[in-house]
Scaffold this motif. Structure first.
Motif, mmCIF file in Angstrom:
data_model
loop_
_atom_site.group_PDB
_atom_site.id
_atom_site.type_symbol
_atom_site.label_atom_id
_atom_site.label_comp_id
_atom_site.label_asym_id
_atom_site.label_seq_id
_atom_site.Cartn_x
_atom_site.Cartn_y
_atom_site.Cartn_z
ATOM 1 N N PHE A 13 0.839 -1.198 0.000
ATOM 2 C CA PHE A 13 0.000 0.000 0.000
ATOM 3 C C PHE A 13 0.876 1.250 0.000
ATOM 4 C CE2 PHE A 13 -3.840 -2.129 2.311
ATOM 5 C CZ PHE A 13 -4.063 -2.902 1.171
ATOM 6 N N PRO A 14 0.320 2.394 -0.370
ATOM 7 C CA PRO A 14 1.072 3.655 -0.316
ATOM 8 C C PRO A 14 1.531 3.966 1.105
ATOM 9 C CG PRO A 14 -0.934 3.919 -1.610
ATOM 10 C CD PRO A 14 -1.031 2.583 -0.946
ATOM 11 N N LYS A 15 2.580 4.763 1.240
ATOM 12 C CA LYS A 15 3.148 5.103 2.538
ATOM 13 C C LYS A 15 2.173 5.874 3.432
ATOM 14 C CE LYS A 15 7.209 3.270 1.996
ATOM 15 N NZ LYS A 15 7.632 2.100 2.832
ATOM 16 N N ASP A 16 1.238 6.572 2.800
ATOM 17 C CA ASP A 16 0.293 7.357 3.600
ATOM 18 C C ASP A 16 -0.958 6.577 3.986
ATOM 19 O OD1 ASP A 16 -0.797 7.175 1.102
ATOM 20 O OD2 ASP A 16 -1.285 9.309 0.899
ATOM 21 N N THR A 17 -0.947 5.257 3.780
ATOM 22 C CA THR A 17 -2.108 4.429 4.131
ATOM 23 C C THR A 17 -2.491 4.541 5.604
ATOM 24 O OG1 THR A 17 -1.687 2.845 2.350
ATOM 25 C CG2 THR A 17 -3.046 2.084 4.184
ATOM 26 N N PRO A 18 -1.527 4.511 6.561
ATOM 27 C CA PRO A 18 -1.911 4.658 7.970
ATOM 28 C C PRO A 18 -2.645 5.964 8.232
ATOM 29 C CG PRO A 18 0.350 3.897 7.803
ATOM 30 C CD PRO A 18 -0.081 4.272 6.416
ATOM 31 N N ILE A 19 -2.218 7.036 7.576
ATOM 32 C CA ILE A 19 -2.871 8.333 7.756
ATOM 33 C C ILE A 19 -4.308 8.278 7.270
ATOM 34 C CG2 ILE A 19 -2.854 10.765 7.074
ATOM 35 C CD1 ILE A 19 0.185 10.565 6.823
ATOM 36 N N ILE A 20 -4.509 7.644 6.106
ATOM 37 C CA ILE A 20 -5.852 7.531 5.525
ATOM 38 C C ILE A 20 -6.762 6.689 6.425
ATOM 39 C CG2 ILE A 20 -7.188 6.650 3.568
ATOM 40 C CD1 ILE A 20 -4.741 7.283 1.815
ATOM 41 N N LEU A 21 -6.236 5.562 6.906
ATOM 42 C CA LEU A 21 -7.027 4.690 7.783
ATOM 43 C C LEU A 21 -7.392 5.416 9.078
ATOM 44 C CD1 LEU A 21 -5.208 1.240 7.432
ATOM 45 C CD2 LEU A 21 -7.346 1.957 6.376
ATOM 46 N N ASN A 22 -6.418 6.115 9.651
ATOM 47 C CA ASN A 22 -6.684 6.847 10.888
ATOM 48 C C ASN A 22 -7.690 7.977 10.676
ATOM 49 O OD1 ASN A 22 -4.964 5.281 12.447
ATOM 50 N ND2 ASN A 22 -3.194 6.600 12.096
ATOM 51 N N GLN A 23 -7.629 8.623 9.512
ATOM 52 C CA GLN A 23 -8.592 9.677 9.206
ATOM 53 C C GLN A 23 -10.005 9.112 9.076
ATOM 54 O OE1 GLN A 23 -6.766 11.465 5.720
ATOM 55 N NE2 GLN A 23 -6.014 13.197 6.915
ATOM 56 N N PHE A 24 -10.128 7.943 8.463
ATOM 57 C CA PHE A 24 -11.438 7.300 8.344
ATOM 58 C C PHE A 24 -11.996 6.994 9.734
ATOM 59 C CE2 PHE A 24 -14.399 3.810 8.002
ATOM 60 C CZ PHE A 24 -15.125 4.102 6.852
ATOM 61 N N ILE A 25 -11.123 6.489 10.604
ATOM 62 C CA ILE A 25 -11.543 6.158 11.965
ATOM 63 C C ILE A 25 -11.965 7.416 12.721
ATOM 64 C CG2 ILE A 25 -10.753 5.281 14.202
ATOM 65 C CD1 ILE A 25 -8.827 3.451 12.553
ATOM 66 N N LEU A 26 -11.145 8.452 12.628
ATOM 67 C CA LEU A 26 -11.402 9.673 13.385
ATOM 68 C C LEU A 26 -12.625 10.435 12.893
ATOM 69 C CD1 LEU A 26 -7.765 11.051 13.824
ATOM 70 C CD2 LEU A 26 -9.194 9.980 15.562
#
Length: 299
Positions: A23-36
């Protein structure tokens, strides 16, 4: 057992994905944004109305701030005694004080104490950890990086406009009321995405490299976060003779590993990025053992 299997499998998936560059390097950011912005507000709106107005719902908030306050003083004292640099001190003031009370706290406490414990988790996290991150965390990052001044108005705006906090305020007006079954079904579906997405995001961000000169601050940080913090919570509960699920949740939340977002803030502020990541990575894994010990002790 099923909950813990999910915890480790989801984290392992995230870790493997990170190592394979799938996955792209910014995947954790995207997942965390979805959660938040989606999952956590849904959980807040689903669980908070199930509470009843009582002193018990304030217990997690009181304990959260006492634990973080004493922990911060302890960390600062340790840093002065051991003569850690300003950079390392700033990093430890973030990752050794702020706990992972939502992304890891929710699945772990759900596994140990069940769904009925989640409203208290939300209270501890949103009125404790999150506000501390937005205020205390911002101040620490600004002060120890010496790159920007602390703007009170900006901090206040961040708190008020943060979706989970905003929905926490909204949900307070629905305490004691029951939503339409369709609304409940939608909220349950959205809220159920928190655990797998959060744990995969944790796995994606795990870092384990630790040079020898970082061992002392590493041990200091985890000693405060995983040992001293829950002991403070136990002490508060004992002094005030607080019992029940609110007290149990508060002790468990106090013993959670370091907050991933706090590690990210430390890294972005240039506060010992490698050390901060290692403390978060190892701390989360070690916390699974320490919270198990803690749960067996308090129940």
């Amino acid at each position: 057992m099923e909950n813990f299997a999910l915890i480790f499998v989801a984290m392992l998936i995230g870790y493997i994905i990170n190592k394979q560059d799938i996955f792209p390097k910014d995947t954790p950011i995207i997942l965390n944004q979805f959660i938040l912005y989606i999952s956590l507000p849904a959980l807040v709106l689903l669980k908070i109305p199930q509470l009843t107005f009582s002193f018990e719902i304030i217990i997690p908030v009181i304990i959260a701030w006492i634990v973080m306050g004493i922990s911060a003083v302890a960390v600062l004292s340790l840093c002065k005694i051991m003569n850690f640099s300003k950079e390392v001190t700033g990093a430890l003031m973030l990752v050794a004080v702020l706990g992972n009370t939502s992304f890891v706290g929710i699945p772990v406490i759900q596994a140990y104490l069940g769904d009925s414990a989640l409203p208290y988790v939300v209270m501890y996290d949103q009125l404790g950890s999150f506000i501390a991150l937005a205020t205390y965390g911002t101040f620490i990052a600004a002060y120890y990086s010496s790159e920007e001044s602390v703007d009170v108005k900006v901090i206040a705006k961040k708190i008020i406009t943060f979706p989970p906090f905003l929905f926490l305020i909204i949900s307070m007006f629905f305490i004691g009321r029951t939503f339409n079954p369709v609304v409940i079904s939608v909220l349950e579906s959205l809220a159920s995405t928190i655990v797998p997405l959060a744990l995969v995001a944790v796995g994606l961000q795990l870092r384990f490299k630790l040079p020898p000169h970082d061992i002392k601050p590493f041990i200091s940080a985890l000693s405060v976060k995983l040992i001293l913090s829950p002991l403070i919570a136990i002490g508060v509960v004992t002094i005030f003779s607080w019992q029940g699920k609110a007290a149990l949740v508060s002790i468990m939340e106090a013993g959670m590993g370091p907050m991933i977002t706090a590690g990210a803030v430390a890294s972005m502020a240039g506060l010992a990025p490698r050390l901060s990541s290692a403390i978060v990575g190892y701390g989360i894994l070690i916390s699974f053992l320490t919270t198990w010990i803690l749960h067996n002790y308090i129940t």
